[in-house]
Design a protein around this motif. Structure first.
Motif, mmCIF file in Angstrom:
data_model
loop_
_atom_site.group_PDB
_atom_site.id
_atom_site.type_symbol
_atom_site.label_atom_id
_atom_site.label_comp_id
_atom_site.label_asym_id
_atom_site.label_seq_id
_atom_site.Cartn_x
_atom_site.Cartn_y
_atom_site.Cartn_z
ATOM 1 N N UNK A 121 -21.313 8.626 0.842
ATOM 2 C CA UNK A 121 -21.761 7.228 0.852
ATOM 3 C C UNK A 121 -21.656 6.517 -0.475
ATOM 4 N N UNK A 122 -20.784 7.025 -1.355
ATOM 5 C CA UNK A 122 -20.603 6.381 -2.656
ATOM 6 C C UNK A 122 -19.143 5.950 -2.795
ATOM 7 N N UNK A 123 -18.901 4.645 -2.812
ATOM 8 C CA UNK A 123 -17.521 4.149 -2.871
ATOM 9 C C UNK A 123 -17.308 3.293 -4.110
ATOM 10 N N UNK A 124 -16.057 3.197 -4.535
ATOM 11 C CA UNK A 124 -15.717 2.426 -5.733
ATOM 12 C C UNK A 124 -14.601 1.437 -5.438
ATOM 13 N N UNK A 125 -14.736 0.235 -5.957
ATOM 14 C CA UNK A 125 -13.624 -0.718 -5.972
ATOM 15 C C UNK A 125 -13.050 -0.651 -7.377
ATOM 16 N N UNK A 126 -11.833 -0.111 -7.528
ATOM 17 C CA UNK A 126 -11.317 0.120 -8.882
ATOM 18 C C UNK A 126 -10.936 -1.174 -9.597
ATOM 19 N N UNK A 127 -10.863 -1.067 -10.906
ATOM 20 C CA UNK A 127 -10.413 -2.182 -11.737
ATOM 21 C C UNK A 127 -8.980 -2.539 -11.344
ATOM 22 N N UNK A 128 -8.685 -3.848 -11.265
ATOM 23 C CA UNK A 128 -7.318 -4.260 -10.934
ATOM 24 C C UNK A 128 -6.969 -4.068 -9.479
ATOM 25 N N UNK A 129 -8.016 -3.965 -8.621
ATOM 26 C CA UNK A 129 -7.916 -3.917 -7.134
ATOM 27 C C UNK A 129 -7.182 -2.711 -6.559
ATOM 28 N N UNK A 130 -5.936 -2.400 -7.016
ATOM 29 C CA UNK A 130 -5.202 -1.250 -6.471
ATOM 30 C C UNK A 130 -5.128 -1.213 -4.951
ATOM 31 N N UNK A 131 -4.808 -2.336 -4.349
ATOM 32 C CA UNK A 131 -4.588 -2.316 -2.901
ATOM 33 C C UNK A 131 -3.173 -1.805 -2.629
ATOM 34 N N UNK A 132 -2.892 -1.491 -1.365
ATOM 35 C CA UNK A 132 -1.548 -1.029 -1.012
ATOM 36 C C UNK A 132 -0.694 -2.261 -0.743
ATOM 37 N N UNK A 133 0.255 -2.534 -1.641
ATOM 38 C CA UNK A 133 0.959 -3.817 -1.637
ATOM 39 C C UNK A 133 1.875 -4.008 -0.440
ATOM 40 N N UNK A 134 2.437 -2.903 0.085
ATOM 41 C CA UNK A 134 3.391 -3.055 1.187
ATOM 42 C C UNK A 134 2.724 -2.907 2.557
ATOM 43 N N UNK A 135 1.420 -2.641 2.561
ATOM 44 C CA UNK A 135 0.712 -2.538 3.847
ATOM 45 C C UNK A 135 0.025 -3.859 4.164
ATOM 46 N N UNK A 136 -0.211 -4.083 5.453
ATOM 47 C CA UNK A 136 -0.905 -5.321 5.846
ATOM 48 C C UNK A 136 -2.387 -5.222 5.469
ATOM 49 N N UNK A 140 -4.834 -11.009 8.614
ATOM 50 C CA UNK A 140 -4.832 -9.561 8.851
ATOM 51 C C UNK A 140 -3.438 -8.939 8.935
ATOM 52 N N UNK A 141 -2.425 -9.765 9.299
ATOM 53 C CA UNK A 141 -1.060 -9.236 9.442
ATOM 54 C C UNK A 141 -0.235 -9.383 8.169
ATOM 55 N N UNK A 142 -0.776 -10.114 7.180
ATOM 56 C CA UNK A 142 -0.012 -10.381 5.946
ATOM 57 C C UNK A 142 0.007 -9.131 5.063
ATOM 58 N N UNK A 143 1.132 -8.887 4.366
ATOM 59 C CA UNK A 143 1.157 -7.703 3.495
ATOM 60 C C UNK A 143 0.386 -7.985 2.207
ATOM 61 N N UNK A 144 -0.243 -6.920 1.698
ATOM 62 C CA UNK A 144 -1.133 -7.027 0.548
ATOM 63 C C UNK A 144 -0.512 -7.689 -0.668
#
Ligand SMILES: Nc1ncnc2c1ncn2[C@@H]1O[C@H](COP(=O)(O)OP(=O)(O)OP(=O)(O)O)[C@@H](O)[C@H]1O
Ligand SMILES: [Mg+2]
Length: 233
Positions: free
Chosen positions: A77-92, A127-131
């Protein structure tokens, strides 16, 4: 809920975190503020299990997580949002959110998605747009939404306001307060000390790897040293 005691973290010869202790109680928003290179991200990475302290201890919900694998820590139950977001750019957007649910049972995912979409209607629209084609603010929302998909009891945010226009900064901070009111405890790392102190109940000021000042956020906002160093006088 979270207790960090006397941790030291090194990058080879660099002693980045020096004897840091901090605590977060259930229901709180606690902020950790400090200048570039003070060691804020290093502390969050160590709590998440991505870096290790050779000494001291880290306890979450009465269980030691000092040597626990990072994915187990998320499961607890411990989650982190990293610095600089680090989302998956090619995924929706939706795929990014689903990635955040890797510790969850599949049948609960639709309800978790709806919960995130109600907090961030913009993500539902897209929701369908890529990151990679989202704006900076939308990417920050997505990174926060992805972390929320693990249903964290404690969410750690690393500089969520970085690089965002003032209006979006206000929105992100409003959402942090909203998440907290909905029951998520928050550990917030920020360089925007003024905003961070306005939403937090308690604060720690980090200077070159050690905690220099700690106390109630409202008291720190009036502290002359804090004002001079972090609040523009
Ligand atoms: N991978 C690394 N290798 C070597 N040194 C590192 C590494 N990561 C961080 N450091 C050093 O450790 C210190 C603390 O860095 P950290 O990223 O924790 O600071 P921070 O408070 O998050 O800064 P910022 O506000 O700029 O994000 C800095 O002196 C930095 O140069
Ligand atoms: Mg950092």
């Amino acid at each position: 809920m979270l207790k960090v005691e006397n941790i030291h973290v090194y990058y080879d010869a660099i002693h980045a975190v020096k004897d840091v202790s901090l605590e977060v109680s259930e229901g709180e928003i606690v902020t950790l503020i400090g200048a570039n290179g003070a060691g804020k991200s290093t502390i969050l990475q160590t709590i998440s299990g991505l870096l290790r302290s050779k000494t001291g201890s880290i306890t979450f919900m009465d269980e030691s997580i000092s040597t626990m694998a990072p994915h187990k820590i998320v499961e607890r139950g411990l989650a982190q949002v990293p610095e600089g977001r680090r989302i998956f750019l090619s995924m929706t957007v939706k795929e990014n959110l689903e990635m955040g649910a890797f510790t969850q049972k599949p049948e609960g995912i639709p309800a978790d998605l709806e919960r995130v979409y109600s907090l961030f209607p913009r993500l539902k629209e897209r929701y369908k747009q890529v990151g990679g084609t989202l704006s900076g603010g939308e990417q920050q929302m997505l990174a926060m939404g992805r972390a929320l998909m693990s249903n964290p009891k404690l969410l750690m945010l690393d500089e969520p306001s970085m690089g965002l226009a003032p209006i979006l900064v206000d929105q992100i901070f409003a959402t942090i307060t909203e998440m907290n009111q909905a029951g998520t405890t928050i550990l917030l790392v920020e360089q925007n000390a003024q905003m961070a102190l306005s939403v937090a109940s308690r604060a720690y000021v980090l200077e070159t790897g050690h905690i220099a000042i700690q106390g109630d956020a409202s008291e720190l906002a009036d502290n002359e040293d804090v004002k001079k160093a972090y609040l523009g006088g």
